[in-house]
Scaffold this motif. Structure first.
Motif, PDB file in Angstrom:
ATOM      1  N   ARG B 182     -12.745 -14.280   8.968  1.00 31.43           N
ATOM      2  CA  ARG B 182     -11.911 -13.115   8.649  1.00 31.43           C
ATOM      3  C   ARG B 182     -12.591 -12.391   7.507  1.00 31.43           C
ATOM      4  O   ARG B 182     -12.437 -12.795   6.354  1.00 31.43           O
ATOM      5  CB  ARG B 182     -10.513 -13.551   8.205  1.00 31.43           C
ATOM      6  N   LYS B 265      -2.861  -9.223  13.697  1.00 25.25           N
ATOM      7  CA  LYS B 265      -2.844 -10.647  14.055  1.00 25.25           C
ATOM      8  C   LYS B 265      -2.210 -11.466  12.951  1.00 25.25           C
ATOM      9  O   LYS B 265      -1.462 -12.389  13.194  1.00 25.25           O
ATOM     10  CB  LYS B 265      -4.277 -11.131  14.293  1.00 25.25           C
ATOM     11  N   SER B 266      -2.555 -11.048  11.711  1.00 27.38           N
ATOM     12  CA  SER B 266      -2.098 -11.863  10.594  1.00 27.38           C
ATOM     13  C   SER B 266      -0.619 -11.651  10.303  1.00 27.38           C
ATOM     14  O   SER B 266      -0.035 -12.365   9.524  1.00 27.38           O
ATOM     15  CB  SER B 266      -2.939 -11.574   9.343  1.00 27.38           C
ATOM     16  N   GLU B 267       0.003 -10.665  10.910  1.00 31.91           N
ATOM     17  CA  GLU B 267       1.419 -10.412  10.630  1.00 31.91           C
ATOM     18  C   GLU B 267       2.312 -11.339  11.479  1.00 31.91           C
ATOM     19  O   GLU B 267       2.092 -11.522  12.628  1.00 31.91           O
ATOM     20  CB  GLU B 267       1.743  -8.967  10.940  1.00 31.91           C
TER      21      GLU B 267
END
Lengths: 115, 267
Positions: B182, B265-267
């Motif tokens: 990331r 994606k990270s949410e």
């Protein structure tokens, strides 16, 4: 929330069904044999629920032709299709390890009264 | 290209691959590392770059360090380490090296300081079997037994495994696979464990025993860092907007889109 927790949350499924301890469940698990794929159903009693975010698992116990079989299912695995809860059990412990020592009529779990 | 970056162990978890195998991964905060000094053969006798990692308070920085950091315009760094490079001409002080140096599938070596176990006996330190707990054993249940032959060598051989300090030493784990990168979060996930405790300093480099990928250096100029930070804020706002088709995008938008995807994606 730290980075590790956020990273785990990203990989987690959102629709994990509740599988109470002592409940009878049917676990639909995808089996991959070489090229072929099929769904296997494992039916038994939930005796352990490990709550650890992405690493959460349930342990399901059944007695198959007199031999007790326990299987651990990672709840967030893509191989886990679905879990059906067929019956809720009335239990007083969070880990039903005592079932391992019991056989036959004594290993039964009373059904939980539904309100 | 720079083959080394400094990082911090964040902890372990597991992720699943497409067919559902659980892969144990260690999350590492890799960089951003600022190049503090470039050393060259002409001036210093060898080629190297000096990297700084992890911000610290200015009041915790002493005057000599402040003077050194001022040369590269960097803010105070907790860890300063040097790494050899083949071509120092590619670097200049103030450059920032990010986790994007590594790509998914790369092989890396990770060096860290292992967890200290103190003064440990032979059973714990070398895996000796000890003695029976019963059947007449006395005085020595966890001892190591004989140290060797008697009169002939009349000494104990060098390297004899004995009790002593265990852990708290530099350990390198070789050929770990990078599972996930990331870049926006400066995060990499490697398969398997790495030495040391959480928050411990790690030195991450391309695997010594595998070919080093031929890629340009992933760095940002000091000015670019600021604009990068400004970019980040609208990305979060743009999260809810539909993602445009790839073919219409220019390269710049491409990058922005990648970031959007990562964010979403990270949410």
């Amino acid at each position: 929330m730290n980075v590790l927790e956020m990273y785990e949350k990203e990989h987690m499924k959102r629709d994990i069904p509740e599988t109470p301890i002592g409940a009878n469940v049917k676990v639909h698990y995808r089996i991959i044999e070489g090229e072929k794929e099929r769904i296997q159903i494992f039916e038994g009693v939930v005796i352990v629920r490990k709550r650890a975010a992405l690493r959460s698992t349930i342990t399901v116990r059944k007695v198959s032709s007199g031999i007790g079989i326990e299987r651990v299912f990672p709840l967030h695995s893509p191989r886990l299709e679905k879990i059906e809860v067929t019956r809720l059990g009335k239990v007083r412990k969070s880990k039903l390890y005592y079932l391992r020592a019991l056989k036959g009529r004594k290993a039964r779990i009373k059904e939980k009264d539904q309100f | 290209m720079s083959n080394t970056i400094l990082g911090k162990k964040l902890g372990m978890t597991q992720i699943f691959d497409q067919i559902g195998n659980a892969i144990p991964v260690t999350l590492i905060q890799a960089g951003p590392c600022t190049v503090l000094q470039v050393k060259s053969t002409e001036k210093d006798g060898y080629n190297a770059i000096q990297l700084g990692f992890d911000d610290k308070k200015e009041k915790r920085t002493n005057k000599p360090d402040k003077g050194h950091l001022a040369k590269s315009g960097s803010n105070p760094k907790r860890y300063i380490r040097e790494t050899r490079v083949t071509d120092p001409g590619l670097y200049e002080p103030g450059q920032v090296i990010t986790a994007g140096t590594f790509k998914t599938g790369d092989f890396i070596d990770v060096t860290g300081t292992s967890k200290g176990k103190g003064f440990a006996g032979v059973m714990k330190r070398h895996g000796f079997s000890g003695f029976k707990a019963t059947h007449g054993t006395h005085e020595s249940k966890r001892g190591g037994g004989s140290l060797g032959p008697s009169a002939d060598p009349a000494r104990v051989f060098k390297g004899k495994k004995m009790p002593g300090q265990m852990g708290n030493e530099t350990v390198t784990v070789q050929n770990l696979t990078v599972v996930d990168v990331r870049e926006a979060q400066n995060l990499i996930a490697v398969k398997g464990p790495v030495p040391g405790a959480k928050n411990g300093l790690l030195i991450i480099s391309f695997a010594k025993k595998k070919p080093i990928p031929d890629r340009p250096i992933q760095t940002e100029k000091p000015e670019a860092v600021e604009s990068q930070e400004q970019d980040d804020t609208p990305v979060t706002v743009a999260d809810t907007q539909p993602v445009e088709p790839v073919e219409e995008n220019t390269q710049v938008e491409d990058k922005a889109q990648e970031e959007t995807e990562e964010k979403s994606k990270s949410e």
